[in-house]
Design a protein around this motif. Structure first.
Motif, short mmCIF file in Angstrom:
data_model
loop_
_atom_site.label_atom_id
_atom_site.label_comp_id
_atom_site.label_asym_id
_atom_site.label_seq_id
_atom_site.Cartn_x
_atom_site.Cartn_y
_atom_site.Cartn_z
N ALA A 131 38.18 -86.02 1.40
CA ALA A 131 38.50 -86.98 0.33
C ALA A 131 37.57 -88.18 0.35
O ALA A 131 37.40 -88.86 -0.66
N THR A 132 36.95 -88.44 1.49
CA THR A 132 35.98 -89.53 1.57
C THR A 132 34.77 -89.28 0.68
O THR A 132 34.20 -90.20 0.10
N TYR A 133 34.39 -88.02 0.55
CA TYR A 133 33.15 -87.66 -0.14
C TYR A 133 33.37 -86.99 -1.50
O TYR A 133 32.55 -87.15 -2.41
N ILE A 134 34.46 -86.26 -1.64
CA ILE A 134 34.73 -85.57 -2.91
C ILE A 134 36.19 -85.81 -3.30
O ILE A 134 36.99 -84.87 -3.38
N PRO A 135 36.56 -87.07 -3.55
CA PRO A 135 37.98 -87.40 -3.78
C PRO A 135 38.61 -86.71 -4.98
O PRO A 135 39.82 -86.50 -5.00
N ASP A 136 37.81 -86.39 -5.99
CA ASP A 136 38.36 -85.75 -7.19
C ASP A 136 38.56 -84.25 -7.02
O ASP A 136 39.11 -83.59 -7.92
N ASN A 137 38.13 -83.72 -5.89
CA ASN A 137 38.13 -82.27 -5.71
C ASN A 137 38.83 -81.81 -4.44
O ASN A 137 38.54 -80.74 -3.92
N THR A 138 39.74 -82.63 -3.96
CA THR A 138 40.45 -82.29 -2.73
C THR A 138 41.95 -82.53 -2.90
O THR A 138 42.38 -83.25 -3.80
N VAL A 139 42.71 -81.94 -2.02
CA VAL A 139 44.14 -82.23 -1.90
C VAL A 139 44.27 -83.40 -0.94
O VAL A 139 44.21 -83.21 0.28
N ALA A 140 44.39 -84.60 -1.49
CA ALA A 140 44.41 -85.80 -0.64
C ALA A 140 45.72 -85.84 0.16
O ALA A 140 46.80 -85.69 -0.41
N PRO A 141 45.65 -86.03 1.46
CA PRO A 141 46.86 -85.99 2.29
C PRO A 141 47.69 -87.26 2.17
O PRO A 141 47.18 -88.34 1.87
N VAL A 142 48.99 -87.10 2.42
CA VAL A 142 49.91 -88.23 2.47
C VAL A 142 50.33 -88.52 3.90
O VAL A 142 50.31 -89.65 4.35
N ALA A 143 50.71 -87.47 4.63
CA ALA A 143 51.19 -87.68 6.01
C ALA A 143 51.23 -86.35 6.74
O ALA A 143 51.14 -85.27 6.14
N TRP A 144 51.33 -86.44 8.04
CA TRP A 144 51.62 -85.28 8.88
C TRP A 144 52.49 -85.78 10.02
O TRP A 144 52.54 -86.98 10.32
N GLY A 145 53.16 -84.87 10.69
CA GLY A 145 53.96 -85.28 11.83
C GLY A 145 54.71 -84.10 12.43
O GLY A 145 54.68 -82.98 11.93
N PHE A 146 55.38 -84.40 13.54
CA PHE A 146 56.25 -83.41 14.18
C PHE A 146 57.68 -83.59 13.66
O PHE A 146 58.08 -84.69 13.27
N SER A 173 52.41 -70.46 8.29
CA SER A 173 52.99 -71.65 7.67
C SER A 173 53.76 -71.26 6.41
O SER A 173 53.57 -70.18 5.85
N THR A 174 54.62 -72.18 5.97
CA THR A 174 55.39 -71.99 4.75
C THR A 174 55.33 -73.26 3.93
O THR A 174 55.45 -74.37 4.47
N GLY A 175 55.13 -73.12 2.61
CA GLY A 175 55.00 -74.27 1.74
C GLY A 175 56.24 -74.50 0.88
O GLY A 175 56.94 -73.55 0.52
N PHE A 176 56.49 -75.77 0.54
CA PHE A 176 57.61 -76.14 -0.32
C PHE A 176 57.17 -77.24 -1.28
O PHE A 176 56.41 -78.15 -0.91
N ARG A 177 57.65 -77.16 -2.49
CA ARG A 177 57.49 -78.25 -3.46
C ARG A 177 58.72 -79.13 -3.38
O ARG A 177 59.85 -78.64 -3.39
N ILE A 178 58.50 -80.44 -3.29
CA ILE A 178 59.59 -81.41 -3.22
C ILE A 178 59.52 -82.31 -4.46
O ILE A 178 58.51 -82.97 -4.69
N PHE A 193 51.77 -82.81 -4.89
CA PHE A 193 51.74 -81.47 -5.47
C PHE A 193 50.78 -81.44 -6.65
O PHE A 193 50.77 -82.33 -7.50
N ARG A 194 49.94 -80.43 -6.68
CA ARG A 194 49.04 -80.22 -7.81
C ARG A 194 49.38 -78.89 -8.48
O ARG A 194 49.62 -77.90 -7.81
N HIS A 195 49.36 -78.91 -9.81
CA HIS A 195 49.53 -77.67 -10.55
C HIS A 195 48.16 -77.01 -10.67
O HIS A 195 47.27 -77.53 -11.35
N LEU A 196 47.98 -75.90 -9.96
CA LEU A 196 46.67 -75.26 -9.88
C LEU A 196 46.67 -73.92 -10.60
O LEU A 196 47.62 -73.14 -10.51
N SER A 197 45.58 -73.67 -11.29
CA SER A 197 45.36 -72.38 -11.91
C SER A 197 44.63 -71.49 -10.92
O SER A 197 43.73 -71.95 -10.21
N GLU A 198 44.99 -70.21 -10.86
CA GLU A 198 44.35 -69.30 -9.92
C GLU A 198 43.00 -68.82 -10.40
O GLU A 198 42.31 -68.07 -9.70
#
Length: 331
Positions: free
Chosen positions: A74-89, A33-38, A103-108
């Motif tokens: 996200a149902t159980y740990i909403p503050d600690n997940t990347v909550a999804p917006v959508a998926w599709g083809f 996979s490849t990721g992009f920030r929009i 997008f979340r700004h994450l520290s490594e």
């Protein structure tokens, strides 16, 4: 793809209506996979999204899998997940798919063991399977290898079919290994029943728990804004909670066996408790087999897996037939 006009129509349709795409920037890549920030402007305010694009037909189901897995987390740990917006083809090519999230700004930096333990504890203790069974409602992916998530009441059955499939995958990628296969056949016949069947016999049972599925320090980072640990790149299923520790005990991971012992002490071990560390070894063998298949540089982990299989076969030569109930003195 760094131009807004290069975004597929399906991705544009998943973004908020009326928004203007300012920029699309590459952000992360794996072998599948490849990721992009929009960056998007909506009513004069800037918003940031992250899209992961799966461009290989054989992995196209990964986007739905990540969406459904992250939704469940996200149902159980909403503050600690990347909550999804959508998926599709893709509109232009349905052999490609996408997963969209904020997008979340994450520290490594790796969060503290205490912070991770608190999140995992909340997830494992509060979650429950919607069917009361082991499995998941879609196929999820442990990297490329798909999980066989058909619902079942029997944890031994769930794990055994997955273990067999992972053996096939590893040998497809690294070459046939008759020694590994012969050893694994005996291991499946003796050790998996010995360590997993007691969980659901003799009056004992385990709750199918939501597992992140690929829980290791590389998939846990700190949100720069909220300071909260964030779990991502999940491979969710409802299973034995102890299997969620499969990636954590080996020295190549940041947390190690100290974390495993802290989990046992704070959250508890399934009965029979005396099998806890050997069950962990069983789950870790499966992780090593998968990792060896995914990454050529980790092919030596197949040797590690063989050594561990031999160790457990030596310890439990009679398999489940040698299992003895622990006698608790009531005097």
């Amino acid at each position: 793809m760094t131009s807004p006009t290069a975004l597929d129509g399906a991705i544009l349709a998943a973004l908020p209506a009326g928004g203007q795409v300012l920029s699309v920037k590459r952000h992360g890549k794996t072998n599948w996979s490849t990721g992009f920030r929009i960056d998007v402007v909506i009513d004069g305010e800037k918003h940031e999204y992250f899209v992961k694009i799966v461009a290989q037909k054989e992995y196209v189901g990964m986007s739905e899998a990540e969406y459904e897995g992250q939704s469940a987390l996200a149902t159980y740990i909403p503050d600690n997940t990347v909550a999804p917006v959508a998926w599709g083809f893709f509109d232009r090519d349905t052999s490609k798919s996408f997963f969209l999230t904020h997008f979340r700004h994450l520290s490594e930096d790796t969060p503290s063991a205490s912070d991770i333990l608190a999140i995992v504890k909340k997830l494992h203790l509060s979650s429950a399977s919607p069917t009361g069974k082991f499995g998941f409602h879609v196929t999820t992916f442990y990297g490329p290898p798909p999980m066989i998530n058909d619902w079942t009441d029997n944890w031994e059955e769930y794990f055994t079919r997955q273990f067999r499939a992972n053996l096939v995958y590893a040998q497809q990628e690294r070459g046939e290994d008759p020694e590994l296969q012969d050893l694994a056949d005996e291991f499946i016949r003796k050790i998996i029943p010995r360590l997993l069947r007691p969980l659901q016999t003799g009056g004992r049972n385990i709750k199918p728990t939501l597992c992140h599925g690929d829980l290791w320090d590389g998939n846990i980072q700190i949100d720069v804004k909220t300071k909260q640990p964030i779990l991502f790149d999940s491979c969710c299923f409802y299973g034995h909670n102890e299997m969620d520790l499969q990636c954590m005990g080996d020295p190549r991971y940041a947390l190690g066996m100290d974390f495993i012992s802290r989990y046992k002490d704070e959250i508890g071990a399934s009965e029979p408790r005396q099998d806890f560390y050997d069950r962990h070894a069983l789950y870790a063998i499966r992780n090593n087999i998968c990792t060896a298949g995914m990454w050529p540089q980790w092919a030596p982990l197949l040797t590690t897996a063989k050594e561990e299989m031999r160790r457990l076969l030596s310890k439990y030569p009679d398999g489940f037939d040698g299992f003895k109930e622990e006698v608790v003195c009531s005097c």
